[in-house]
Each structure stands twice: as C-alpha cells, then as structure tokens.
Design a protein around this motif. Structure first.
Motif, PDB file in Angstrom:
ATOM      1  N   ALA A 273       0.831  -1.204   0.000  1.00 59.79           N
ATOM      2  CA  ALA A 273       0.000   0.000   0.000  1.00 59.79           C
ATOM      3  C   ALA A 273       0.867   1.257   0.000  1.00 59.79           C
ATOM      4  O   ALA A 273       0.560   2.237  -0.686  1.00 59.79           O
ATOM      5  N   GLU A 274       1.965   1.225   0.756  1.00 59.54           N
ATOM      6  CA  GLU A 274       2.849   2.396   0.830  1.00 59.54           C
ATOM      7  C   GLU A 274       3.527   2.647  -0.509  1.00 59.54           C
ATOM      8  O   GLU A 274       3.611   3.793  -0.970  1.00 59.54           O
ATOM      9  N   VAL A 275       4.023   1.584  -1.148  1.00 59.48           N
ATOM     10  CA  VAL A 275       4.696   1.744  -2.433  1.00 59.48           C
ATOM     11  C   VAL A 275       3.739   2.332  -3.464  1.00 59.48           C
ATOM     12  O   VAL A 275       4.087   3.264  -4.211  1.00 59.48           O
ATOM     13  N   LEU A 276       2.517   1.807  -3.529  1.00 60.88           N
ATOM     14  CA  LEU A 276       1.534   2.310  -4.485  1.00 60.88           C
ATOM     15  C   LEU A 276       1.142   3.758  -4.176  1.00 60.88           C
ATOM     16  O   LEU A 276       0.964   4.571  -5.094  1.00 60.88           O
ATOM     17  N   GLU A 277       1.036   4.079  -2.899  1.00 62.59           N
ATOM     18  CA  GLU A 277       0.697   5.443  -2.505  1.00 62.59           C
ATOM     19  C   GLU A 277       1.807   6.417  -2.907  1.00 62.59           C
ATOM     20  O   GLU A 277       1.551   7.496  -3.440  1.00 62.59           O
ATOM     21  N   ARG A 278       3.047   5.999  -2.678  1.00 60.98           N
ATOM     22  CA  ARG A 278       4.170   6.865  -3.057  1.00 60.98           C
ATOM     23  C   ARG A 278       4.252   7.020  -4.570  1.00 60.98           C
ATOM     24  O   ARG A 278       4.546   8.107  -5.079  1.00 60.98           O
ATOM     25  N   ALA A 279       4.011   5.928  -5.298  1.00 61.02           N
ATOM     26  CA  ALA A 279       4.020   6.002  -6.763  1.00 61.02           C
ATOM     27  C   ALA A 279       2.934   6.951  -7.248  1.00 61.02           C
ATOM     28  O   ALA A 279       3.159   7.756  -8.166  1.00 61.02           O
ATOM     29  N   ARG A 280       1.764   6.872  -6.633  1.00 60.34           N
ATOM     30  CA  ARG A 280       0.666   7.767  -7.014  1.00 60.34           C
ATOM     31  C   ARG A 280       1.053   9.224  -6.802  1.00 60.34           C
ATOM     32  O   ARG A 280       0.803  10.090  -7.656  1.00 60.34           O
ATOM     33  N   ASP A 281       1.687   9.512  -5.660  1.00 62.23           N
ATOM     34  CA  ASP A 281       2.092  10.885  -5.367  1.00 62.23           C
ATOM     35  C   ASP A 281       3.123  11.385  -6.372  1.00 62.23           C
ATOM     36  O   ASP A 281       3.074  12.538  -6.816  1.00 62.23           O
ATOM     37  N   LEU A 282       4.082  10.503  -6.733  1.00 67.80           N
ATOM     38  CA  LEU A 282       5.101  10.900  -7.703  1.00 67.80           C
ATOM     39  C   LEU A 282       4.494  11.159  -9.078  1.00 67.80           C
ATOM     40  O   LEU A 282       4.842  12.132  -9.759  1.00 67.80           O
ATOM     41  N   ILE A 283       3.568  10.275  -9.487  1.00 66.15           N
ATOM     42  CA  ILE A 283       2.904  10.446 -10.780  1.00 66.15           C
ATOM     43  C   ILE A 283       2.093  11.734 -10.798  1.00 66.15           C
ATOM     44  O   ILE A 283       2.132  12.507 -11.768  1.00 66.15           O
ATOM     45  N   LEU A 284       1.358  11.989  -9.706  1.00 64.87           N
ATOM     46  CA  LEU A 284       0.535  13.195  -9.637  1.00 64.87           C
ATOM     47  C   LEU A 284       1.413  14.449  -9.674  1.00 64.87           C
ATOM     48  O   LEU A 284       1.077  15.437 -10.343  1.00 64.87           O
TER      49      LEU A 284
END
Length: 324
Positions: A273-284
């Motif tokens: 969940a943390e990895v996906l959340e961080r990836a989402r933030d970077l993409i955004l």
C-alpha cells in the motif's frame, strides 16, 4: 557531480554513526527523512537492510483521551523491562500559520536523559489520519537505530485515524468515558482497525457503560474464523493503573501475529500500500508539473466550463498524453 558525491558521503557517514548508536546522527537522519533533504534517497537506501526488527505500536484516539500520558506510562513499562523505545509524536499543524506546537516533546521531557528513549515530534502537515507524510521513514530510522519498540502517537482527529493501521503492527485505540455521544465515537472505521481498546480515565463515571457499548458494536462487526478479537483494557494513565494489563494485551496480539504468520503478511501488505501510494504521489506531482508548464490543464478546464468536454474525458486525455 561533485556535489552529488558530497551528498552521498554525508549519508554514508551519518548511517555509519547511526548504526554505532550515535544519537545526533539519528536526529539528523530523521530531519533528512522528514524534510526530504539532500541525500534522503541515499540515506534511506543505506538503512534499508538494517530495518524490520522494531515492533511498531500505534496509539490513536480522540483529543482529550490522555494518549500522551498513556504513552509516557508505556515508555516506563518497556524501559523497566529492558527495552529501548522510540516515540514518534505527530502534532497537529495550524491551518493558518502551518506551524505545530510539538507539545509531546515537552510532555516527555522526563526521558530526555535516558539514552534508551528517543522522542521525535513531527507536524501532521494536514495529512489525513493525523500522520505526517514522512512518519514511515522516521520510523525506519528509529528501527535502524536499534529501538526495540517504536510507538507512534497520532493527532486525535476522529475516524481519519484509520491511517495509523498503515504503519503499526498493533494499533491501540484510546477511548474515554463522558465525552458526549459515545456511540458516535465508535462508528465503524476507527473500531475496525483497533487491535487493543483502552478505556482511559476509567475512574470516571460511565467507564463500564462505554465498555459495554464497545462490546456491543464489536459483536456487530464481521470477524473471520480464528480472527483476533480486540481486548478491552481499562486504564487510569495519570496513576499508572492498568498499564501492565495494556502492555500484556499488546504482547498477546504480537504473539498471535507471530503464531498465525500474520506479522510478516501484514507488513508485506502495508508495504504494498505504501509503495503504491508513493508512486501515485510521484505520478501526480509529475503530471501537475507538466500540465502547469504547457498550460494543457487550463485549456481543458476552459473546454469543460464551456460545455465542450467533461472531467472524465479530460482525465482520459491527460492519461493518453502521458503514454504518447
């Protein structure tokens, strides 16, 4: 290139000192992690192989529940048992000034000279759940620093506290009698992430009634076969009453996780969940930067306002443009 080499050497020196038990290095690395300063990525990469040993306890609940006093008593209990303790106290950030009182550092001054206790106060920065964005990384620094137990105390802002479950092995929900509509405070969401329930200030009138209400609500929640049933522990933190029982309940939950194989499985799920959340933030962040630079978003908004497009179609256009 020379500047990059210097940054990396700083990270290496700090991590080496951290692993040797240097308190100042631990503090500086936590600042680097919290503020994403130069050498952040290098430092986190270097400590990665030295993490995974601390047991993380989350303490959450409404304002006025006595969470900080309870944490103080837990620190004393763990220290008496010979455990080293790290505390991450997340304080609310002012919506006006952006500043934080960081009051937990003041409340825990009695441990200032104890090398076995490290207290770090952080600002929530408006994050949902009362968790500062860098709490996970600061917890990893605590872990590499050799803390046996890391306690994360979060801002008491209500049901958004479910975010604590994304970091803690055991989540302690602190409730207190006499805070108005008790049932309102026990809605699904917060209760569902509680592994241990502590009714603090249990010497007040209504403690038994609150315990019964919690039991009633818990019965209504779905439970898988052989699932952990959160115990209810009554405490009076200012007197130290019930702290041993609370620590025992936390230990029993830890034993349950170990014996059932859930500890590593749950940690893996939280990491996903943390990895996906961080990836989402970077993409955004990248999307926002690119759209601001080429003014594409402004043109899309103009079309939406003029009735020529809609938000869904605009989102698809943005996604397609990134794939081109």
């Amino acid at each position: 290139m020379a500047q990059e080499a210097t940054a990396e050497s700083v990270a290496e020196r700090l991590v080496t000192r951290l692993l040797e038990g240097d308190r100042a290095a631990a503090s500086r690395l936590m600042s680097i992690a919290e503020n994403r300063r130069d050498s952040y990525a290098e430092a986190m990469s270097l400590i990665a192989s030295h993490t995974g040993r601390s047991y993380v306890v989350g303490v959450t609940g409404p304002p006025g529940a006595g969470k900080s006093t309870l944490v103080n008593q837990l620190i004393k209990h763990y220290r008496a048992a010979g455990n080293t303790v790290g505390v991450i106290a997340v304080d609310p950030t002012s919506a006006i000034s952006g500043g934080a009182i960081l009051g937990d550092r003041i409340r825990m001054l009695e441990f200032y000279q104890d090398s076995g206790v490290f207290v770090r106060s952080m600002a929530s920065r408006g994050q949902l759940g009362g968790l500062a964005a860098a709490t996970a990384d600061v917890g990893r620094v605590m872990d590499a620093y050799g803390r046996d137990v890391v306690i994360i105390e979060t801002v008491g802002v209500g049901q958004d506290e479910v975010a604590i479950a994304g970091l803690a092995d055991t989540t302690v929900l602190v409730e207190v009698p006499g805070m108005g509509d008790d049932v309102q405070a026990l809605k699904a969401g917060v209760l569902e992430i509680a592994d241990v329930l502590a009714i603090n200030k249990a010497d007040r009138e209504g403690a038994d009634r609150l315990a019964n209400q919690i039991k009633t609500v818990m019965r209504l929640l779905p439970h898988a076969e052989n699932a952990w049933i959160p115990p209810i522990v009554k405490t009076v933190a200012v007197e130290g009453t019930g702290i041993g029982e609370l620590a025992e309940a936390i230990q029993k939950h830890r034993a349950y996780l170990d014996e059932s194989g859930r500890l590593q499985a749950d940690r893996r799920a939280r990491l996903k969940a943390e990895v996906l959340e961080r990836a989402r933030d970077l993409i955004l962040h990248r999307l926002t930067r690119d759209l601001d630079n080429n003014h594409a978003l402004d043109r899309m908004l103009d079309d939406i306002m003029a009735g020529k497009s809609d938000p869904g179609a605009a989102a698809v256009r943005i996604l397609n443009s990134e794939q081109d």
